[in-house]
Design a protein around this motif. Structure first.
Motif: not given
Length: 888
Positions: A755-759, A763-765
């Motif tokens: 979940t943290r990686e997906d957020v 945010v980045d993309v």
């Protein structure tokens, strides 16, 4: 606290003194069955190197862990103090080996103490002291009594640089170099003392299978070194020289023998070389047993095949070794790769006599011979082109041929040779023998005449004991006549073959070890040392233990239950060595960063059995970690936060860390245990930065961290344990405990990390600069059911199976799409937490996202959001919706 870091020197000095004063690491004699943890004792070369530090940190960390688990622990240290390097160093410095050795011991003991190694120093031994080597001599006499000592002329390995004999195991590599100085080894014939290790060859080999706590690589190295082969000895007749015995494991191939080969140093080869110039040139100039390809020269002789009566040519060949088998062999190029290569080179005939057994073969038919022109067929099979034996299976043929050939008999051969222990050097245990001038021969001294102590050192070339005239002259204990002492000393591997028993009762005057106590305390539970000792030291120690079990009442036959062969400490991919100038000084690291930093960095860098690269950056990072941890404990001031969902998450991570780290310590995978501890420290730090922590939870976390670090970073653990207000020593504290569901923890952690990686990715993309709110949406229940069916099902049509469930079928296109996704990833699927457990875990971990992105986080059920959002929500991978404040 200084900005530069904590005062490691003061901390380490304070707690080393406190441990010493309290005798924390003393193992009393009345302990019934301690956990015996042992690192291979060092040769006192002058200073510890990084290999030493790693080895002894491993054993110290494990010994401390077992002590914290409530075990009584035996963790001793001593010195492998005899050996040629001390003799050479004394010659160079115009001193004597004893003074040089004890100076080195004093230096290295001080370094070990500065590393905080928790040894019972009252059990310290040094093998160069008469009260130790007396028992080497006593054991020699006992072995002699039991018929396990022999003195005979023998071809030996001689190092011209060291001026001494080497055991086979001490000759290294294809170039046959001395293990100490890399000088090419020569052969000489000398009268030598041998210990008959070959008497135990079968047991040493067969018991390897029971050493389940040893690395497979070490066990295989010992099997290879013992080298047992079962086969047939039989005689070939060579014209003019009579019968010659050959050994083969494949007598079933004898009809395919197309030439006969002799070792270059076989007596017939030497005779032929006297008159045959080509053979003489080959033997003296060209023979290279270690070469990449077999070489040889044909003689004028022929050998008679005892089965077929055929005359086959005789070669002298360097791939035949005099110390393997009989130094003579029948060559069957159709069924041996080496023979095939040689036959091809010499244009000798290659005849197939073994065929693969066909799937539908019956014993009434003979299969077709294989094509062996390009390569040998080396497996068992069915005999062909073998006269009356054609059609027999290989195993049956071996038995029948061995029975039918008059000169043949079953035999077992070994690569292992008896252990030559004679060394022509001063700094070793004098062999307790006198040679009588009046006919008594070589007389082994009795216990009353031991120890035979070394005389004063004489700085001379060759063996200094040969120059000690007054010491050499003695009387024969049997007849009282004039006699001369044996001037050879023992191989120093004798010292290390039983030293682990001496730690049990190091002050004992009546015997090498207290038998009752040894039977209680041995074998060593965990032994740690370098892979370079896989054959010599470990094989000899096993041999000694078996002899002592047979003749001295030891109740165990193996010395070491579990063995860890630790990897090297490297610098930029290369082994550290003085000659390469790439040595990192342990003393400098201790002075600059502290022992705890060095220990912690080493243990977290790699699993103990793996090599790893020393990194100054890694050392600095480790020091910074310890400095931050000290700051966290010092700044702890009884916070007043709520026992809320955040505290619950942290509490769960404490439990998980304790349970997993404990398991990893028990398995000696320290790097994984320490990764858990460091992750918990990070979580606690983030917790304190995010909110006022709940006091009990936060203190429990700090207490757990300190105790979990105590085996590896013992000094700062003591300091922080004291800072937290506990009484006594962290080294004697109660180890933290926790019960967890490992599978649940793994899934929960993976969910949170995903979940943290997906957020972060969103945010980045999407280029979101100012997140205002983050919604985390748990997948609908039916997707969890579909995943579980997909994981458990082996039906070829997964979608069809899913659609049999009405509540899944009702989802229409969404179910079909998800089913296709599952079908595509079927091999990689695994179950996740259920929907309620996922939601609970995400709510507990939401604070980590809020802290990282400075935005409120809401965890939503599937039924609370639009269908368009749900299509992205999957078990273990919730949908993410982020409100971007920069768009307003």
């Amino acid at each position: 606290m200084s900005d530069a870091g904590y005062d490691h020197a003061a901390v380490e000095r304070r707690w080393q003194e406190a441990w010493d004063e309290a005798d924390v690491y003393r193992t009393p004699d009345d302990v019934e069955d301690p956990t015996y943890v042992l690192g291979m004792y060092p040769y006192p070369s002058g200073k510890l190197h990084m290999g030493h530090v790693r080895n002894y940190t491993i054993t110290d960390a494990y010994a401390r862990f077992r002590r914290l688990q409530g075990d009584d622990v035996l963790h001793p240290m001593g010195w492998d103090a005899f050996g040629l390097p001390a003799e050479n160093a004394a010659k160079e410095r115009d001193t004597n080996p004893r003074d040089w050795t004890f100076d080195c011991i004093e230096t290295m003991r001080g370094q070990m103490e500065s590393m905080g190694f928790g040894y019972d120093w009252e059990r310290e031994i040094a093998t160069c002291t008469p009260d130790y080597y007396k028992w080497n001599q006593w054991l020699f006499a006992r072995f002699h009594e039991e018929g396990l000592v022999d003195r005979r002329d023998a071809e030996v390995n001689w190092c011209p640089e060291c001026e001494t004999v080497l055991a086979d195991e001490q000759v290294e590599g294809e170039a046959e170099l001395c293990w100490r100085c890399d000088t090419p080894v020569e052969e000489r014939e000398l009268e030598q003392w041998f210990l008959k290790i070959t008497e135990y060859a079968d047991e040493l080999l067969e018991d390897i299978d029971e050493l389940e706590g040893w690395p497979n690589s070490v066990r295989q190295m010992q099997r290879n070194w013992i080298g047992r082969q079962e086969g047939t000895e039989l005689e070939f007749s060579i014209e003019g020289h009579g019968s010659v015995t050959a050994f083969t494991t494949r007598v079933d191939t004898i009809h395919g023998a197309t030439f006969f080969a002799l070792a270059p140093d076989h007596p017939i080869s030497e005779q032929v070389a006297e008159t045959d110039e080509d053979v003489h040139h080959f033997v003296e100039e060209e023979a290279d047993p270690e070469g990449d390809e077999p070489n040889g020269v044909e003689t004028d002789l022929t050998a008679t095949n005892p089965v077929t009566g055929e005359e086959i040519p005789v070669y002298v060949a360097d791939f035949v070794l005099s110390d393997v088998g009989t130094g003579a062999l029948m060559a069957v190029p159709g069924h041996d790769e080496r023979d095939h290569a040689f036959a091809t080179k010499m244009d000798e005939e290659i005849v197939p006599v073994i065929a693969p057994e066909p799937d539908d073969w019956d014993s009434e038919t003979v299969p077709e011979a294989p094509d062996v022109s390009e390569e040998a067929y080396t497996e068992d099979g069915v005999l062909v082109n073998s006269g009356e034996y054609s059609g027999l299976e290989s195993g049956v043929a071996r038995e029948r041929l061995t029975d039918d050939i008059d000169t043949a008999e079953w035999t077992t051969q070994y690569q292992l040779r008896d252990w030559g222990i004679s060394r022509q050097r001063y700094w070793g245990t004098p062999i307790p023998v006198v040679h009588c001038h009046d006919g008594c021969g070589s007389v082994v001294l009795s216990e009353e005449e031991l120890p035979v102590e070394l005389p004063e050192f004489i700085n001379t070339t060759g063996n200094p004991l040969d120059e000690a005239e007054e010491w050499k002259e003695t009387t024969c204990p049997e007849c009282g006549g004039a006699a001369t002492r044996e001037t050879d000393t023992m191989d120093t591997f004798v010292d290390s073959s039983w030293y682990f028993l001496r730690y049990v009762s190091p002050e004992l005057d009546e015997a090498p070890f207290d038998l009752e106590q040894a039977n209680d305390w041995m074998p060593v539970d965990q032994y740690v040392g370098g892979i370079e000792h896989a054959v010599m030291h470990l094989l000899y120690s096993r041999f000694f233990t078996k002899v002592l079990a047979d003749h001295e009442g030891l109740e165990h036959r193996e010395p070491f239950t579990n063995l860890l062969a630790q990897g090297m400490v490297q610098l930029e991919g290369e082994k550290m060595s003085k000659s390469k100038g790439n040595v990192v000084s342990p003393q400098r690291i201790v002075e600059e960063y502290g022992a705890d930093t060095a220990r912690l960095f080493m243990m977290q860098a790699a699993q103990p059995e793996r090599d790893f690269d020393w990194s100054e950056e890694g050392v600095r990072s480790t020091y910074a970690f310890l400095t931050r941890l000290q700051g966290m404990v010092e700044e702890y001031d009884d916070p007043d936060g709520d026992d809320d969902a955040v505290a619950s998450y942290v509490d769960g991570e404490i439990d998980a860390t304790v349970a997993i780290a404990t398991e990893k310590y028990d398995e000696l995978t320290f790097n994984r245990a320490l990764r858990e501890v460091q992750d918990l420290v990070r979580t606690l730090r983030q917790y304190a930065e995010y909110a006022e922590p709940h006091a009990d939870t936060y203190e429990r976390g700090l207490s757990a961290v300190v105790r979990l670090l105590a085996p590896v970073a013992p000094h700062i653990a003591e300091e922080l344990y004291d800072e937290l207000g506990y009484d006594g020593f962290a080294a004697e504290a109660e180890w933290p405990t926790a019960e967890i569901d490992r599978d649940h923890v793994r899934k929960r952690r993976q969910l949170v990390e995903n979940t943290r990686e997906d957020v972060r990715d969103i945010v980045d993309v999407a280029g979101i600069e100012d997140p205002q709110a983050i919604d985390v949406v748990v997948a609908p229940d039916w997707k969890y059911d579909a995943l579980e069916i997909a994981v458990e099902s082996d039906a070829p049509n997964l979608i069809g199976e899913l659609m049999q469930e009405s509540h899944i079928r009702e989802q229409g296109d969404a179910a079909a799409d998800y089913g296709q996704d599952l079908q595509a990833e079927r091999e990689a699927l695994s179950t996740t937490l259920g929907p309620d457990a996922e939601r609970e875990a995400l709510e507990a971990a939401a604070w980590l996202l809020e802290r990282e992105f400075e935005a409120p986080v809401t965890v939503r059920r599937a039924e609370a959001v639009d269908e368009s959002v749900l299509k992205n929500a999957e078990p273990g991978r919730p949908a993410i919706e982020i409100e971007d404040g920069s768009e307003n």
